[in-house]
Design a protein around this motif. Structure first.
Motif, PDB file in Angstrom:
ATOM      1  N   PRO A   1       0.825  -1.212   0.000  1.00  0.00           N
ATOM      2  CA  PRO A   1       0.000   0.000   0.000  1.00  0.00           C
ATOM      3  C   PRO A   1       0.861   1.264   0.000  1.00  0.00           C
ATOM      4  CG  PRO A   1      -0.630  -1.535   1.760  1.00  0.00           C
ATOM      5  CD  PRO A   1       0.708  -1.948   1.257  1.00  0.00           C
ATOM      6  N   GLY A   2       0.299   2.302  -0.602  1.00  0.00           N
ATOM      7  CA  GLY A   2       0.822   3.642  -0.393  1.00  0.00           C
ATOM      8  C   GLY A   2       0.227   4.188   0.892  1.00  0.00           C
ATOM      9  N   SER A   3      -0.109   5.462   0.913  1.00  0.00           N
ATOM     10  CA  SER A   3      -0.702   6.070   2.109  1.00  0.00           C
ATOM     11  C   SER A   3      -2.165   5.642   2.225  1.00  0.00           C
ATOM     12  CB  SER A   3      -0.612   7.596   2.026  1.00  0.00           C
ATOM     13  OG  SER A   3       0.736   8.020   2.037  1.00  0.00           O
ATOM     14  N   ILE A   4      -2.468   4.888   3.262  1.00  0.00           N
ATOM     15  CA  ILE A   4      -3.826   4.414   3.548  1.00  0.00           C
ATOM     16  C   ILE A   4      -4.262   5.009   4.878  1.00  0.00           C
ATOM     17  CG2 ILE A   4      -5.309   2.401   3.840  1.00  0.00           C
ATOM     18  CD1 ILE A   4      -3.968   2.507   1.079  1.00  0.00           C
ATOM     19  N   ARG A   5      -5.491   5.489   4.955  1.00  0.00           N
ATOM     20  CA  ARG A   5      -5.961   6.140   6.188  1.00  0.00           C
ATOM     21  C   ARG A   5      -6.165   5.087   7.274  1.00  0.00           C
ATOM     22  NH1 ARG A   5      -7.910  11.406   7.691  1.00  0.00           N
ATOM     23  NH2 ARG A   5      -7.865  11.302   9.971  1.00  0.00           N
ATOM     24  N   THR A   6      -5.161   4.950   8.115  1.00  0.00           N
ATOM     25  CA  THR A   6      -5.156   3.993   9.214  1.00  0.00           C
ATOM     26  C   THR A   6      -4.587   4.672  10.459  1.00  0.00           C
ATOM     27  OG1 THR A   6      -2.904   3.239   8.761  1.00  0.00           O
ATOM     28  CG2 THR A   6      -4.703   2.082   7.608  1.00  0.00           C
ATOM     29  N   PRO A   7      -4.699   4.044  11.634  1.00  0.00           N
ATOM     30  CA  PRO A   7      -4.034   4.588  12.815  1.00  0.00           C
ATOM     31  C   PRO A   7      -2.520   4.746  12.624  1.00  0.00           C
ATOM     32  CG  PRO A   7      -5.677   2.992  13.484  1.00  0.00           C
ATOM     33  CD  PRO A   7      -5.604   2.919  11.983  1.00  0.00           C
ATOM     34  N   LEU A   8      -1.906   3.863  11.827  1.00  0.00           N
ATOM     35  CA  LEU A   8      -0.465   3.970  11.580  1.00  0.00           C
ATOM     36  C   LEU A   8      -0.149   5.220  10.766  1.00  0.00           C
ATOM     37  CD1 LEU A   8       1.997   2.213  12.356  1.00  0.00           C
ATOM     38  CD2 LEU A   8       1.873   1.201  10.082  1.00  0.00           C
TER      39      LEU A   8
ATOM     40  N   PRO B   1      -0.365  10.495  -7.485  1.00  0.00           N
ATOM     41  CA  PRO B   1      -1.006  11.043  -8.686  1.00  0.00           C
ATOM     42  C   PRO B   1      -2.527  10.994  -8.654  1.00  0.00           C
ATOM     43  CG  PRO B   1       0.936   9.844  -9.322  1.00  0.00           C
ATOM     44  CD  PRO B   1       0.772   9.627  -7.842  1.00  0.00           C
ATOM     45  N   ILE B   2      -3.098  10.026  -7.953  1.00  0.00           N
ATOM     46  CA  ILE B   2      -4.555   9.945  -7.878  1.00  0.00           C
ATOM     47  C   ILE B   2      -5.145  11.050  -7.009  1.00  0.00           C
ATOM     48  CG2 ILE B   2      -4.864   8.444  -5.859  1.00  0.00           C
ATOM     49  CD1 ILE B   2      -6.764   6.754  -7.656  1.00  0.00           C
ATOM     50  N   GLY B   3      -4.299  11.708  -6.199  1.00  0.00           N
ATOM     51  CA  GLY B   3      -4.700  12.907  -5.476  1.00  0.00           C
ATOM     52  C   GLY B   3      -5.277  12.721  -4.096  1.00  0.00           C
ATOM     53  N   ARG B   4      -5.191  11.524  -3.530  1.00  0.00           N
ATOM     54  CA  ARG B   4      -5.759  11.277  -2.198  1.00  0.00           C
ATOM     55  C   ARG B   4      -5.073  10.086  -1.578  1.00  0.00           C
ATOM     56  NH1 ARG B   4      -8.897   6.670  -2.271  1.00  0.00           N
ATOM     57  NH2 ARG B   4      -9.726   5.995  -4.294  1.00  0.00           N
TER      58      ARG B   4
ATOM     59  N   ARG C   1       0.874  -3.690  -5.845  1.00  0.00           N
ATOM     60  CA  ARG C   1       0.911  -2.320  -5.340  1.00  0.00           C
ATOM     61  C   ARG C   1      -0.495  -1.722  -5.365  1.00  0.00           C
ATOM     62  NH1 ARG C   1       6.601   0.125  -7.814  1.00  0.00           N
ATOM     63  NH2 ARG C   1       7.613  -1.904  -8.044  1.00  0.00           N
ATOM     64  N   ILE C   2      -0.866  -1.102  -4.268  1.00  0.00           N
ATOM     65  CA  ILE C   2      -2.140  -0.387  -4.169  1.00  0.00           C
ATOM     66  C   ILE C   2      -1.788   0.990  -3.621  1.00  0.00           C
ATOM     67  CG2 ILE C   2      -2.606  -1.619  -1.980  1.00  0.00           C
ATOM     68  CD1 ILE C   2      -5.643  -1.224  -2.679  1.00  0.00           C
ATOM     69  N   ASP C   3      -1.311   1.856  -4.537  1.00  0.00           N
ATOM     70  CA  ASP C   3      -0.631   3.079  -4.111  1.00  0.00           C
ATOM     71  C   ASP C   3      -1.000   4.327  -4.904  1.00  0.00           C
ATOM     72  OD1 ASP C   3       0.648   2.653  -6.520  1.00  0.00           O
ATOM     73  OD2 ASP C   3       2.678   2.700  -5.711  1.00  0.00           O
ATOM     74  N   GLY C   4      -2.116   4.284  -5.657  1.00  0.00           N
ATOM     75  CA  GLY C   4      -2.537   5.484  -6.369  1.00  0.00           C
ATOM     76  C   GLY C   4      -1.480   6.012  -7.317  1.00  0.00           C
ATOM     77  N   ALA C   5      -0.669   5.097  -7.883  1.00  0.00           N
ATOM     78  CA  ALA C   5       0.404   5.434  -8.836  1.00  0.00           C
ATOM     79  C   ALA C   5       1.591   6.135  -8.195  1.00  0.00           C
ATOM     80  CB  ALA C   5      -0.114   6.243 -10.026  1.00  0.00           C
TER      81      ALA C   5
ATOM     82  N   THR D   1       4.363   4.984  -6.757  1.00  0.00           N
ATOM     83  CA  THR D   1       5.683   4.480  -7.177  1.00  0.00           C
ATOM     84  C   THR D   1       5.861   4.470  -8.687  1.00  0.00           C
ATOM     85  OG1 THR D   1       4.827   2.214  -6.988  1.00  0.00           O
ATOM     86  CG2 THR D   1       6.066   3.090  -5.112  1.00  0.00           C
ATOM     87  N   ALA D   2       4.783   4.725  -9.428  1.00  0.00           N
ATOM     88  CA  ALA D   2       4.898   4.835 -10.882  1.00  0.00           C
ATOM     89  C   ALA D   2       5.306   6.221 -11.320  1.00  0.00           C
ATOM     90  CB  ALA D   2       3.567   4.466 -11.540  1.00  0.00           C
ATOM     91  N   HIS D   3       5.220   7.187 -10.412  1.00  0.00           N
ATOM     92  CA  HIS D   3       5.406   8.599 -10.746  1.00  0.00           C
ATOM     93  C   HIS D   3       6.863   9.034 -10.549  1.00  0.00           C
ATOM     94  CE1 HIS D   3       4.921  13.007  -9.507  1.00  0.00           C
ATOM     95  NE2 HIS D   3       4.685  12.969 -10.808  1.00  0.00           N
ATOM     96  N   ILE D   4       7.382   9.789 -11.499  1.00  0.00           N
ATOM     97  CA  ILE D   4       8.679  10.437 -11.351  1.00  0.00           C
ATOM     98  C   ILE D   4       8.423  11.881 -10.925  1.00  0.00           C
ATOM     99  CG2 ILE D   4      10.798  11.169 -12.489  1.00  0.00           C
ATOM    100  CD1 ILE D   4      10.443   8.825 -14.407  1.00  0.00           C
ATOM    101  N   GLY D   5       8.846  12.204  -9.743  1.00  0.00           N
ATOM    102  CA  GLY D   5       8.483  13.503  -9.161  1.00  0.00           C
ATOM    103  C   GLY D   5       9.360  14.654  -9.627  1.00  0.00           C
ATOM    104  N   VAL D   6       9.460  14.867 -10.925  1.00  0.00           N
ATOM    105  CA  VAL D   6      10.231  15.993 -11.463  1.00  0.00           C
ATOM    106  C   VAL D   6       9.373  16.762 -12.463  1.00  0.00           C
ATOM    107  CG1 VAL D   6      12.461  14.889 -11.152  1.00  0.00           C
ATOM    108  CG2 VAL D   6      11.227  14.542 -13.281  1.00  0.00           C
TER     109      VAL D   6
END
Length: 258
Positions: free
Chosen positions: A182-189, A216-219, A247-251, A253-258
């Motif tokens: 997972p990418g950022s998932i709304r959890t206590p962690l 990239p998915i924005g949330r 991967r369940i990460d809203g893209a 790790t697919a994104h190049i942040g430049v």
């Protein structure tokens, strides 16, 4: 999604992704056993599971004796084990210099060794049932990293290697093994991570929204979304899926942040 009637599911982690997966199995007919180490979170999980075949036990997943007794007790009571999901984890911070030995060892024990312990003790019971499915919850941090997550990232990368090796060996016994990242998932962690940034007692919502904007998915993702993926991987529909990381990460790790 096919149902899980007659299936016995074992899940570590009584909050967040673990609790979400456990409730998903329960709502689809499985008998579910969950463990966690935090009494308050365990009580919340019990309340959430009311009305289902749902049991919560206090177990330290880093303690081999506790894990063995819990797993063997479940198999004796329920007649076997069909599904194992390892979601228990701690989020730790530090680089090579600042990560002390105790911090390192505890991270490895809870996040990685626990996957081995539960698998080791559950495997004979799953084999007797003629097969089953194991899902280990890893993280995008097993693929690419932030600064200062040395121990945590090491455990998540280790889960990927463990999953592959375990899947190759387990295939002959009809047991499928996969991981999710997972990418950022709304959890206590995730909320804990946000509080580490803003400080205890401060509003974390803006920080969590910022986490979402990095994808990239924005949330940020939801526990319901991870539960659906775990449920699919443990279902008969995923019968040819083994030895892989999903991967369940809203893209992220697919994104190049430049």
């Amino acid at each position: 999604m096919s149902g899980f009637e007659g299936k016995v599911a074992v899940v570590t982690g009584s909050s967040g992704i673990g609790l979400g997966a456990a409730l998903h199995f329960a709502r689809h007919g499985a008998t579910v056993y969950v463990c966690g180490i935090d009494p308050a979170l365990n009580e919340t999980a019990r309340a959430e599971g009311q009305g289902f075949a749902f049991s919560v036990a206090p177990v330290d997943v880093a303690d081999a004796d506790q894990v063995r007794d819990w797993i063997d007790g479940i198999a004796a009571e329920a007649g076997g084990i069909d599904i194992l999901v390892n979601a228990a984890a701690i989020q730790t911070y530090g680089d090579t210099e600042s990560t002390d030995v105790a911090h390192w060892n505890r991270s490895i024990a809870i996040n990685l060794t626990s996957c081995y312990l539960t698998s080791h003790f559950a495997y004979p019971h799953m084999k007797k049932r003629g097969g089953g499915s194991i899902v280990h919850v890893s993280s995008v941090q097993g693929h690419s990293n932030q600064f200062g997550v040395l121990a945590y990232a090491t455990t998540k990368g280790g889960i990927h290697a463990f999953t592959r090796a375990q899947a190759v060996d387990a295939a002959r016994d009809g047991i499928r093994v996969n991981s999710i990242s997972p990418g950022s998932i709304r959890t206590p962690l995730l909320e804990f991570a946000a509080r580490e940034i803003v400080g205890e007692g401060n509003d974390i919502e803006e920080t969590i929204a910022g986490f979402g904007k990095a994808h990239p998915i924005g949330r940020v993702g939801t526990v319901e979304e991870t539960s659906e993926l775990i449920g699919f991987l443990c279902s008969d529909k995923a019968g040819f899926c083994t030895g892989a990381d999903y991967r369940i990460d809203g893209a992220l790790t697919a994104h190049i942040g430049v």
